[in-house]
Structures are given as structure tokens and as C-alpha cells.
Design a protein around this motif. Structure first.
Motif, PDB file in Angstrom:
ATOM      1  N   ARG A  79      -1.918  11.734  -0.571  1.00 19.68           N
ATOM      2  CA  ARG A  79      -2.141  10.792  -1.678  1.00 19.68           C
ATOM      3  C   ARG A  79      -3.403   9.966  -1.455  1.00 19.68           C
ATOM      4  O   ARG A  79      -4.137   9.662  -2.403  1.00 19.68           O
ATOM      5  N   ARG A  80      -3.654   9.585  -0.190  1.00 13.39           N
ATOM      6  CA  ARG A  80      -4.888   8.835   0.103  1.00 13.39           C
ATOM      7  C   ARG A  80      -6.125   9.674  -0.242  1.00 13.39           C
ATOM      8  O   ARG A  80      -7.148   9.140  -0.675  1.00 13.39           O
ATOM      9  N   ASP A  81      -6.003  10.995   0.001  1.00 14.16           N
ATOM     10  CA  ASP A  81      -7.135  11.892  -0.243  1.00 14.16           C
ATOM     11  C   ASP A  81      -7.187  12.381  -1.678  1.00 14.16           C
ATOM     12  O   ASP A  81      -8.027  13.230  -2.025  1.00 14.16           O
ATOM     13  N   GLY A  82      -6.274  11.871  -2.521  1.00 14.05           N
ATOM     14  CA  GLY A  82      -6.283  12.246  -3.927  1.00 14.05           C
ATOM     15  C   GLY A  82      -5.672  13.587  -4.221  1.00 14.05           C
ATOM     16  O   GLY A  82      -5.885  14.156  -5.302  1.00 14.05           O
ATOM     17  N   VAL A  83      -4.881  14.136  -3.272  1.00 18.10           N
ATOM     18  CA  VAL A  83      -4.244  15.437  -3.472  1.00 18.10           C
ATOM     19  C   VAL A  83      -2.880  15.221  -4.114  1.00 18.10           C
ATOM     20  O   VAL A  83      -2.082  14.406  -3.644  1.00 18.10           O
ATOM     21  N   GLU A  84      -2.603  15.972  -5.203  1.00 20.44           N
ATOM     22  CA  GLU A  84      -1.310  15.861  -5.864  1.00 20.44           C
ATOM     23  C   GLU A  84      -0.225  16.484  -4.987  1.00 20.44           C
ATOM     24  O   GLU A  84      -0.443  17.517  -4.353  1.00 20.44           O
ATOM     25  N   VAL A  85       0.936  15.857  -4.980  1.00 22.84           N
ATOM     26  CA  VAL A  85       2.056  16.316  -4.167  1.00 22.84           C
ATOM     27  C   VAL A  85       3.191  16.729  -5.085  1.00 22.84           C
ATOM     28  O   VAL A  85       3.567  15.990  -5.994  1.00 22.84           O
ATOM     29  N   GLY A  86       3.748  17.918  -4.855  1.00 22.25           N
ATOM     30  CA  GLY A  86       4.849  18.412  -5.668  1.00 22.25           C
ATOM     31  C   GLY A  86       6.047  18.743  -4.808  1.00 22.25           C
ATOM     32  O   GLY A  86       6.005  18.613  -3.583  1.00 22.25           O
ATOM     33  N   ASP A 109       7.142  13.680   7.523  1.00 18.89           N
ATOM     34  CA  ASP A 109       7.019  14.139   6.135  1.00 18.89           C
ATOM     35  C   ASP A 109       6.335  13.082   5.281  1.00 18.89           C
ATOM     36  O   ASP A 109       5.459  13.390   4.464  1.00 18.89           O
ATOM     37  N   PHE A 110       6.754  11.827   5.469  1.00 20.49           N
ATOM     38  CA  PHE A 110       6.123  10.744   4.709  1.00 20.49           C
ATOM     39  C   PHE A 110       4.658  10.588   5.098  1.00 20.49           C
ATOM     40  O   PHE A 110       3.804  10.333   4.248  1.00 20.49           O
ATOM     41  N   ALA A 111       4.359  10.752   6.393  1.00 20.40           N
ATOM     42  CA  ALA A 111       2.972  10.616   6.850  1.00 20.40           C
ATOM     43  C   ALA A 111       2.076  11.661   6.185  1.00 20.40           C
ATOM     44  O   ALA A 111       0.952  11.357   5.766  1.00 20.40           O
ATOM     45  N   HIS A 112       2.578  12.907   6.070  1.00 22.97           N
ATOM     46  CA  HIS A 112       1.785  13.959   5.437  1.00 22.97           C
ATOM     47  C   HIS A 112       1.548  13.658   3.966  1.00 22.97           C
ATOM     48  O   HIS A 112       0.424  13.799   3.459  1.00 22.97           O
ATOM     49  N   VAL A 113       2.605  13.240   3.283  1.00 22.01           N
ATOM     50  CA  VAL A 113       2.479  12.942   1.854  1.00 22.01           C
ATOM     51  C   VAL A 113       1.522  11.778   1.629  1.00 22.01           C
ATOM     52  O   VAL A 113       0.678  11.805   0.718  1.00 22.01           O
ATOM     53  N   MET A 125       0.838  -1.203   0.000  1.00 20.22           N
ATOM     54  CA  MET A 125       0.000   0.000   0.000  1.00 20.22           C
ATOM     55  C   MET A 125       0.873   1.254   0.000  1.00 20.22           C
ATOM     56  O   MET A 125       0.642   2.196  -0.765  1.00 20.22           O
ATOM     57  N   LEU A 126       1.912   1.255   0.851  1.00 21.38           N
ATOM     58  CA  LEU A 126       2.822   2.400   0.909  1.00 21.38           C
ATOM     59  C   LEU A 126       3.536   2.592  -0.427  1.00 21.38           C
ATOM     60  O   LEU A 126       3.661   3.722  -0.926  1.00 21.38           O
ATOM     61  N   GLN A 127       3.994   1.478  -1.009  1.00 21.23           N
ATOM     62  CA  GLN A 127       4.696   1.559  -2.283  1.00 21.23           C
ATOM     63  C   GLN A 127       3.787   2.134  -3.363  1.00 21.23           C
ATOM     64  O   GLN A 127       4.213   2.948  -4.186  1.00 21.23           O
ATOM     65  N   GLY A 128       2.528   1.717  -3.345  1.00 22.32           N
ATOM     66  CA  GLY A 128       1.578   2.233  -4.327  1.00 22.32           C
ATOM     67  C   GLY A 128       1.329   3.725  -4.159  1.00 22.32           C
ATOM     68  O   GLY A 128       1.280   4.480  -5.136  1.00 22.32           O
TER      69      GLY A 128
END
Length: 382
Positions: free
Chosen positions: A370-377, A362-366, A242-245
Motif C-alpha cells: 500500500r505504501r508503494d501504491g500497489v493494489e491488494v486483493g 502478512d500485515f507487513a507485506h500488505v 498511518m496504519l489505519q489509513g
């Protein structure tokens, strides 16, 4: 627990875990005592050209010779089973780091687990197929053993039965056993890999509960241990996939804090505490002469005597032995490296210079984005 390397095949180290060293004599005793020899003699006699007399096999010290030979033969068969996985993986260009034999069987540590369904299918099923072929090979040896060597013949007959049972048992869809991986591969033909893993893991945990119940009702500690292993391994791999995805397509540049305000290494812990309260932050990079040299956290302050806060410098409580991870590193690979470090933090390097800091937070926030469908840059410069 400690592993001992006993040799190598195709350049793959073959290791024996200390748990197996302890368990082998117990297994030999289990096979050589009780009614096991009687039961297996009846089974082997149904397909063996030589009929084995249970009274002869259980006379004197013969049962212990049979028990020792069968126990060693069983784990040799498990090793061959794992080599089957390794051989299939090599066909797809995937290496095997090691094969370890332990209390509950064997583990082939592949360099990677392929996400393509057909590759995982053939790598997973190669083990049970190899066990069947090993059983056939043992049967050929059984045919060649003269009637004057009943102990040798019986052990190979026992291995025929055991290898077939090993193949059948491993094909149970109890992820992450071979059958569970076959199930995931088949599910992945028509659904995302992460969804297929979650479904296969649910089967695995279901079988773990079943094994545990049967183990308790029949006073079978090995089945209970197997249940615990399957439950833990299924849950862990499901989370990992799941994390890898969620981190697919991201690099460390997209995750790390590149704009975090730092604190000077010569600041007092008291001043640092005031700074944390003012900024409402608990983690800071530490700089010395303009160079990032470590990280200091609220936990480090808690481990310091409050009476010494005015005289203790930040450099005395910071963590400075952090790994350096290139900024363009794959986010999931960086997460794995971060997880292996005791502090949980790492420097982010770009061209040899430290440009940021990355933490589990930082990983937890990202991951939440991603779970909520928000793009991360990418974050801002450090």
C-alpha cells in the motif's frame, strides 16, 4: 498500573490510577509547603472580594488543610475537564469507555476518535472550555464564602486560577493534548487526516523536547514525565493513524494467508525442521484429521531441545489458543486484535470454519504494498 473505579457519571466509569493515590499526598505537601500559598494569595487577592492574609493561611496546620483541599479539588477539576470531552463526544453519538485520573492528569477513553475535523475540534476544545466554566463556578462559590472561612475561600480562589491555567496549558499545540488535537482538526480541513496527524505529531514531539529541556534545567521531574508521555503518545498515535489509513478499505480476506501449506500435528519436530529448510518458510498452520488446530513456527523449534526433535511431535510445540477472526472483518480492527494476542497470530474463520491464518508478517507485506501504491486483493483459498 492498577485502576480503582470510584463511581460513574452518565454511565461512564470514573477510575483512579494507583499513581494518583501515591501522588496526591505529595501534591498536597507541595501546595502546603514553601512559598506557594504566599504567591497564590497575592494572585487570588487581585480578584477576590475577601482579602486573604498569607500569615493566617500559613499558621499552624492550616497549610496542610489547604494543600489537601487544593490537591483533591485539582483532580476533581481534571475529572470535570474530561467529562467535558465525554459530553461533546456524546453529542456526536460517540461513547466513552471510562475516565481515568492518574499522575499526569486525566484520560477520557472514547470508543473512537472521529476523523471528521469539525467533530474532533469540538470534542477536543470542550475540555478547556469546561475548565474555564469550572473556574467561573469556583469564582461564584468564592463570592458566596463568608470572610469567616478564609481557608475554604482561598481554596476556591486557588481553583479559579488553576482551572484557567489548566485550560490554557491544555490548549498548547502539544499533540496529543487538547491543543494538539485542535491543531490536527484545523489541519485536516485542507489535507488528508494522516498528513494532518503527522504534522500535529511533529509539533507534539517538539513540545516534548522543550518540556524535557525545561524540566532538566529547572529540576522539574513532573515536566520530564509529561515530556516522555507526550513523545510516546504522539509517536504511537501517529503510527496508528498511518496504519489505519493504509488499511482503509481492506478486510481480512485481503490480508490473510488463505493458501498456506499446512503440516500434520503428528509430524516430528525433526521432520518439520527439514520441511522449513526445504520450503524456506518459518510459519505453518497445523492440521489434525483435516482440521486446522494451531500454528507452529521456527521460534517454537528453537525453544525445543535438539536432542528431542525426533521424538517430539508438532502438536506438542504448536500454539493452539489463537483467536478466530471473521474473514470479512475490517483489516485495521483485525490488526488491533492480533496485536493484543501474545502469539501475534489468529485463525481466519468463514462461516464457523477455519479457512486461513493471519500473522504480523502478512500485515507487513500488505502495508508495504500500500505504501508503494500497489493494489491488494484477496488471497487464494486455504
Amino acid at each position: 498500573m492498577r485502576d480503582f473505579t470510584v463511581g460513574s457519571v452518565w454511565g461512564i466509569p470514573i477510575r483512579i490510577n494507583v499513581s494518583l493515590v501515591v501522588f496526591l499526598p505529595i501534591l498536597a505537601w507541595i501546595i502546603g509547603s514553601g512559598t506557594q500559598i504566599d504567591v497564590y494569595a497575592g494572585i487570588v487577592n487581585t480578584f477576590s472580594p475577601t482579602q486573604f492574609d498569607a500569615a493566617t493561611l500559613t499558621a499552624g496546620s492550616t497549610p496542610w488543610v489547604i494543600g489537601a483541599g487544593a490537591a483533591v479539588g485539582l483532580f476533581a477539576s481534571v475529572g470535570v475537564h474530561e467529562l467535558g470531552h465525554a459530553w461533546a463526544a456524546r453529542r456526536y453519538g460517540i461513547g466513552t469507555q471510562s475516565i481515568t485520573l492518574w499522575l499526569l492528569g486525566g484520560i477520557a477513553a472514547l470508543d473512537e476518535m472521529p476523523r471528521e475535523w469539525n467533530r474532533e475540534f469540538w470534542i477536543a476544545i470542550a475540555g478547556p472550555i469546561t475548565s474555564v466554566l469550572t473556574g467561573v463556578a469556583c469564582y461564584v462559590v468564592l463570592l458566596a464564602v463568608p470572610a469567616s472561612a478564609p481557608v475554604v475561600g482561598f481554596v476556591f480562589g486557588w481553583l479559579v486560577v488553576t482551572n484557567v491555567l489548566l485550560a490554557v496549558f491544555n490548549l498548547l499545540p502539544a499533540f496529543p493534548m487538547d491543543g494538539g488535537r485542535v491543531l490536527r482538526a484545523l489541519l485536516a480541513r485542507s489535507r488528508p487526516y494522516e498528513s494532518a496527524t503527522a504534522a500535529a505529531a511533529r509539533f507534539g514531539t517538539g513540545f516534548a523536547v522543550l518540556f524535557a529541556v525545561v524540566g532538566v534545567l529547572n529540576s522539574a521531574p513532573m515536566l520530564i514525565l509529561l515530556a516522555l508521555f507526550i513523545y510516546g503518545a504522539a509517536s504511537t498515535e501517529s503510527r496508528t493513524v498511518m496504519l489505519q489509513g493504509l488499511l482503509t478499505g481492506l478486510t481480512l480476506r485481503d490480508v490473510a494467508r488463505l493458501d498456506a501449506e499446512s503440516i500434520d500435528a503428528d509430524e516430528s519436530v525433526s521432520a518439520f525442521t527439514d520441511r522449513m529448510i526445504r520450503d524456506r518458510r518459518t510459519v505453518y498452520p497445523v492440521v489434525d484429521a483435516g482440521e486446522t488446530v494451531g500454528v507452529v513456527t521456527l521460534d517454537a523449534v528453537r525453544r525445543t531441545d535438539a536432542a528431542d526433535h525426533d521424538t517430539t511431535r508438532v502438536r506438542e510445540i504448536m500454539v493452539d489458543d489463537l483467536p478466530r477472526v471473521p474473514i470479512e472483518s475490517d483489516a485495521f480492527e483485525a490488526f488491533v486484535e492480533l496485536s493484543a494476542h501474545p502469539s501475534g497470530y489468529a485463525f481466519v474463520a468463514d462461516g464457523g470454519a477455519v479457512v486461513g491464518l493471519v500473522s504480523p508478517e502478512d500485515f507487513a507485506h500488505v502495508l508495504q504494498f500500500r505504501r508503494d501504491g500497489v493494489e491488494v486483493g484477496p488471497r487464494e483459498a486455504f
